[in-house]
Design a protein around this motif. Structure first.
Motif, PDB file in Angstrom:
ATOM      1  N   THR A   1       8.129   0.868   6.725  1.00  0.00           N
ATOM      2  CA  THR A   1       6.849   0.560   7.360  1.00  0.00           C
ATOM      3  C   THR A   1       7.075  -0.328   8.559  1.00  0.00           C
ATOM      4  O   THR A   1       8.156  -0.891   8.732  1.00  0.00           O
ATOM      5  CB  THR A   1       5.932  -0.147   6.357  1.00  0.00           C
TER       6      THR A   1
ATOM      7  N   GLY B   1       0.883   3.686  -2.896  1.00  0.00           N
ATOM      8  CA  GLY B   1      -0.200   4.651  -3.065  1.00  0.00           C
ATOM      9  C   GLY B   1       0.193   6.068  -2.705  1.00  0.00           C
ATOM     10  O   GLY B   1      -0.542   7.013  -3.011  1.00  0.00           O
TER      11      GLY B   1
ATOM     12  N   GLN C   1       4.289  -6.987  -8.111  1.00  0.00           N
ATOM     13  CA  GLN C   1       3.424  -7.498  -7.048  1.00  0.00           C
ATOM     14  C   GLN C   1       4.020  -8.759  -6.429  1.00  0.00           C
ATOM     15  O   GLN C   1       3.955  -8.957  -5.214  1.00  0.00           O
ATOM     16  CB  GLN C   1       2.028  -7.792  -7.589  1.00  0.00           C
TER      17      GLN C   1
ATOM     18  N   SER D   1       0.815  -1.220   0.000  1.00  0.00           N
ATOM     19  CA  SER D   1       0.000   0.000   0.000  1.00  0.00           C
ATOM     20  C   SER D   1       0.847   1.269   0.000  1.00  0.00           C
ATOM     21  O   SER D   1       0.349   2.353  -0.317  1.00  0.00           O
ATOM     22  CB  SER D   1      -0.942   0.004   1.206  1.00  0.00           C
ATOM     23  N   GLU D   2       2.149   1.154   0.360  1.00  0.00           N
ATOM     24  CA  GLU D   2       3.029   2.326   0.363  1.00  0.00           C
ATOM     25  C   GLU D   2       3.165   2.938  -1.026  1.00  0.00           C
ATOM     26  O   GLU D   2       3.457   4.126  -1.170  1.00  0.00           O
ATOM     27  CB  GLU D   2       4.412   1.961   0.896  1.00  0.00           C
TER      28      GLU D   2
END
Length: 268
Positions: A268, A138, A247, A135-136
């Protein structure tokens, strides 16, 4: 007076090189002949390093046999004496040693198997880092994607082999009866660790090439260079897919952070 360095050199020559001439005059008998005392230490020396090699390369031992590994460990110890108090790092040059020993023989796959086992050893002792969340991505605008740079996790290793090394590793685990065809083709492997959980993952060529370039610090735009007829338009339907490859490598937790070139990475 004998210096500590001279005494250490004499001990190494006696235990690793089987030349006790310089050490024997300094050994007291006291009920046991100096030669016997030296032989006791020599055997202990050999056994310590044999066990160290066997512990780091159990699949190699299974493939060549216990007696052969003992001989290889003895030769390796003489060629690459330990220069560190941490024996976990003693096997670093063992894959290259096997390549010199077996590189031109029918056992030339052994160095790659040893590389996989050493990758497991290194990942096991490296500092753990939390993988970045997918998600980073984004946080960045689409125009910035080409400049993305990823920070590789320390407890990750990548291995490309001409041989089915991961299949060989699995086939030589206790209880396995699997057979491996050495001519079945190479395998690309990513070794990861999270906590005490070590894992090995097969990667296709596109994902492995991308991961290799990104772990070297390449920008995403420079890292994605698919080759072969699919990328040249001869078979567009089979062309490597950047989104799928990215991915895959992010899903395996190969990276700890990401930034656009010129900005600090976010962890993160």
């Amino acid at each position: 007076m004998t210096s500590l360095r001279d005494l250490q050199t004499a001990c190494h020559q006696a235990f690793a090189g089987n030349d006790a001439a310089a050490l024997l005059p300094r050994v007291l008998g006291n009920g046991i002949a100096p030669e016997q005392r030296v032989e006791i230490y020599r055997n202990n020396f050999r056994e310590i390093f044999r066990k160290t090699v066997a512990a780091s390369f159990p699949v190699i031992e299974r493939l060549v046999g216990e007696a052969c590994l003992a001989g290889l460990a003895s030769e390796y110890t003489r060629a690459h004496p330990s220069r560190c108090g941490d024996l976990q790092r003693f096997g670093a040059a063992f894959p290259a040693f096997l390549d010199r020993t077996y590189g031109d023989s029918r056992f030339r796959y052994l160095p790659d198997v040893a590389q996989l086992e050493w990758a497991l050893e290194e990942a096991h002792i490296e500092r753990d880092e939390k993988p970045m969340a997918i998600s980073e991505l984004g946080r960045f605008q689409e125009k910035d994607y080409g400049n993305l740079v990823f920070s590789a996790r320390r407890a990750v290793r990548l291995l490309r082999s001409r041989y089915p090394v991961l299949s060989i590793w699995h086939a030589n685990q206790p209880g396995s009866s699997a057979q491996v065809d050495l001519d079945s083709g190479g395998e690309n492997v990513a070794v990861t660790r999270r906590g005490n959980d070590l894992r090995m993952h097969l990667l296709d060529e596109a994902a492995f090439s991308l991961a290799s370039e990104l772990t070297r610090g390449a920008r995403l735009e420079d890292a994605w260079q698919p080759s072969g007829p699919e990328s040249e338009g001869e078979n567009p339907g089979a062309a490597p897919d950047l989104a799928a490859a990215l991915q895959t490598v992010l899903g395996l937790g190969l990276f700890s952070g990401v930034s656009a070139a010129g900005t600090p990475p976010v962890k993160t």
